[in-house]
Write a protein that holds these residues in place. Sequence first.
Motif, short mmCIF file in Angstrom:
data_model
loop_
_atom_site.label_atom_id
_atom_site.label_comp_id
_atom_site.label_asym_id
_atom_site.label_seq_id
_atom_site.Cartn_x
_atom_site.Cartn_y
_atom_site.Cartn_z
N TRP A 64 0.82 -1.22 0.00
CA TRP A 64 0.00 0.00 0.00
C TRP A 64 0.85 1.26 0.00
CZ3 TRP A 64 -4.75 0.70 -1.41
CH2 TRP A 64 -5.43 1.86 -1.04
N LYS A 65 2.09 1.17 0.44
CA LYS A 65 2.98 2.34 0.45
C LYS A 65 3.14 2.91 -0.95
CE LYS A 65 5.66 0.90 4.50
NZ LYS A 65 6.97 0.43 4.99
N ALA A 66 3.16 2.04 -1.95
CA ALA A 66 3.28 2.49 -3.34
C ALA A 66 2.03 3.27 -3.76
CB ALA A 66 3.50 1.30 -4.26
N SER A 70 0.96 8.47 -4.34
CA SER A 70 0.13 9.29 -5.25
C SER A 70 -1.31 8.78 -5.15
CB SER A 70 0.65 9.19 -6.68
OG SER A 70 1.99 9.57 -6.78
N MET A 71 -1.87 8.85 -3.96
CA MET A 71 -3.16 8.21 -3.73
C MET A 71 -4.27 8.88 -4.53
SD MET A 71 -4.64 6.69 -0.21
CE MET A 71 -5.06 8.19 0.66
N GLU A 72 -4.25 10.21 -4.68
CA GLU A 72 -5.29 10.89 -5.45
C GLU A 72 -5.28 10.42 -6.90
OE1 GLU A 72 -3.08 12.39 -3.59
OE2 GLU A 72 -4.17 13.48 -2.03
N GLU A 73 -4.09 10.28 -7.45
CA GLU A 73 -3.97 9.84 -8.85
C GLU A 73 -4.51 8.41 -9.02
OE1 GLU A 73 -0.44 8.76 -12.07
OE2 GLU A 73 0.02 10.00 -10.31
N HIS A 74 -4.12 7.53 -8.11
CA HIS A 74 -4.56 6.13 -8.22
C HIS A 74 -6.05 5.99 -7.96
CE1 HIS A 74 -0.48 5.02 -8.80
NE2 HIS A 74 -0.09 5.31 -7.57
N ILE A 166 -4.03 -1.93 -8.43
CA ILE A 166 -2.91 -2.33 -7.58
C ILE A 166 -1.92 -3.16 -8.39
CG2 ILE A 166 -2.24 -3.65 -5.53
CD1 ILE A 166 -4.86 -2.88 -4.28
N ARG A 167 -2.45 -4.01 -9.27
CA ARG A 167 -1.58 -4.82 -10.12
C ARG A 167 -0.69 -3.93 -11.00
NH1 ARG A 167 -2.76 -9.89 -12.06
NH2 ARG A 167 -4.98 -9.56 -11.61
N LEU A 168 -1.29 -2.89 -11.57
CA LEU A 168 -0.55 -1.99 -12.45
C LEU A 168 0.49 -1.17 -11.68
CD1 LEU A 168 -3.47 -0.74 -14.72
CD2 LEU A 168 -1.69 -2.40 -15.30
N VAL A 169 0.14 -0.74 -10.47
CA VAL A 169 1.05 0.07 -9.67
C VAL A 169 2.27 -0.74 -9.23
CG1 VAL A 169 1.32 1.37 -7.52
CG2 VAL A 169 -0.76 1.63 -8.88
N LEU A 170 2.04 -1.95 -8.75
CA LEU A 170 3.13 -2.77 -8.22
C LEU A 170 3.94 -3.44 -9.31
CD1 LEU A 170 1.39 -4.52 -5.18
CD2 LEU A 170 2.76 -2.44 -5.19
N GLY A 171 3.33 -3.72 -10.44
CA GLY A 171 4.05 -4.43 -11.49
C GLY A 171 4.04 -5.93 -11.24
N SER A 172 4.39 -6.66 -12.29
CA SER A 172 4.34 -8.12 -12.21
C SER A 172 5.34 -8.70 -11.22
CB SER A 172 4.59 -8.73 -13.60
OG SER A 172 5.83 -8.29 -14.11
N ASP A 173 6.46 -7.98 -10.97
CA ASP A 173 7.47 -8.52 -10.07
C ASP A 173 7.04 -8.43 -8.60
OD1 ASP A 173 7.55 -5.76 -10.33
OD2 ASP A 173 9.66 -5.62 -9.74
N ARG A 174 6.24 -7.44 -8.25
CA ARG A 174 5.82 -7.26 -6.85
C ARG A 174 4.40 -7.73 -6.61
NH1 ARG A 174 6.68 -1.45 -4.65
NH2 ARG A 174 6.05 -2.57 -2.76
N PHE A 175 3.57 -7.72 -7.64
CA PHE A 175 2.19 -8.17 -7.47
C PHE A 175 2.15 -9.68 -7.64
CE2 PHE A 175 -2.29 -8.79 -8.63
CZ PHE A 175 -2.90 -8.07 -7.63
N THR A 176 2.53 -10.37 -6.61
CA THR A 176 2.58 -11.82 -6.65
C THR A 176 1.19 -12.40 -6.40
OG1 THR A 176 3.09 -11.97 -4.29
CG2 THR A 176 4.95 -11.79 -5.81
N GLU A 177 1.08 -13.71 -6.54
CA GLU A 177 -0.19 -14.37 -6.27
C GLU A 177 -0.59 -14.20 -4.80
OE1 GLU A 177 -2.21 -18.84 -6.64
OE2 GLU A 177 -0.21 -18.43 -7.47
#
Length: 244
Positions: A64-66, A70-74, A166-177
């Motif tokens: 969630w830190k990510a 930019s919480m307003e943008e997301h 959240i998937r797009l913000v974290l990317g495939s490397d951090r957005f694990t199953e």
Amino acid sequence: MGAIKSKFFRSKSGSRKSKEDKPVKEKKQKKKVNLPESQSARKTVDPRLPFSNYRQIFSIRNAWKAIQRSMEEHATETFMRFLNSHPHYKAKYSSISGIQDGELEELRKNQDFEDKSMDIYCIFDGVIANLENVDKAIQEIQYGAAATQFSHKMVKDYHDPFIENIRLVLGSDRFTETTENNYKLLYGFIQVELCKHLEEEDEPTVIEVSKADIVEEPTEEVVDNTKIVADTEVEVNLCVDDAS
């Protein structure tokens, strides 16, 4: 000269002998160090939460830190994705109800739209910050529920755009199953608590039916048996008269 030489050899041999006589030191054995147990392993999870261990809470907060940077943008991006998938929900908000589907990009500049987008994101932010104090987390949901203007159906439909963002913000490397499953569990908890303070469904939609859509069933003709009997009697009487 010979005396000096012999003296030298004696001193040298004596020094060598003294070194050999020294006892050999035993190698020190490494001591086992018991490391302190991690804080996440010691902490317990409130049974009202859908998590089995504290590590899941730690993972959610770390991801969630990510979002918070930019919480307003997301929040705006998520709400736009939500309305693109379900454009009929625009009618719920007077400030954006007149915007056509193809003009949704204009909402990026709309302050009212950003505020409305943040209403639901602030609930998630407040809950995540208070996962160790579930009573406070539930209060955050109750306090912010009315501002969202959501219905039960809208909360359900908001799920996929939220997870996708959240998937797009974290990317495939951090957005694990594991991260995905943890956020789905979190969403389920918030959905249940949020729906306790929302309307069950949207206002019923009036369906207009044209006359062409109405199929008229054929009406059955009611036969008057009394009239048939009367006509028969007259006919019989006429036949009798003719015979006479």
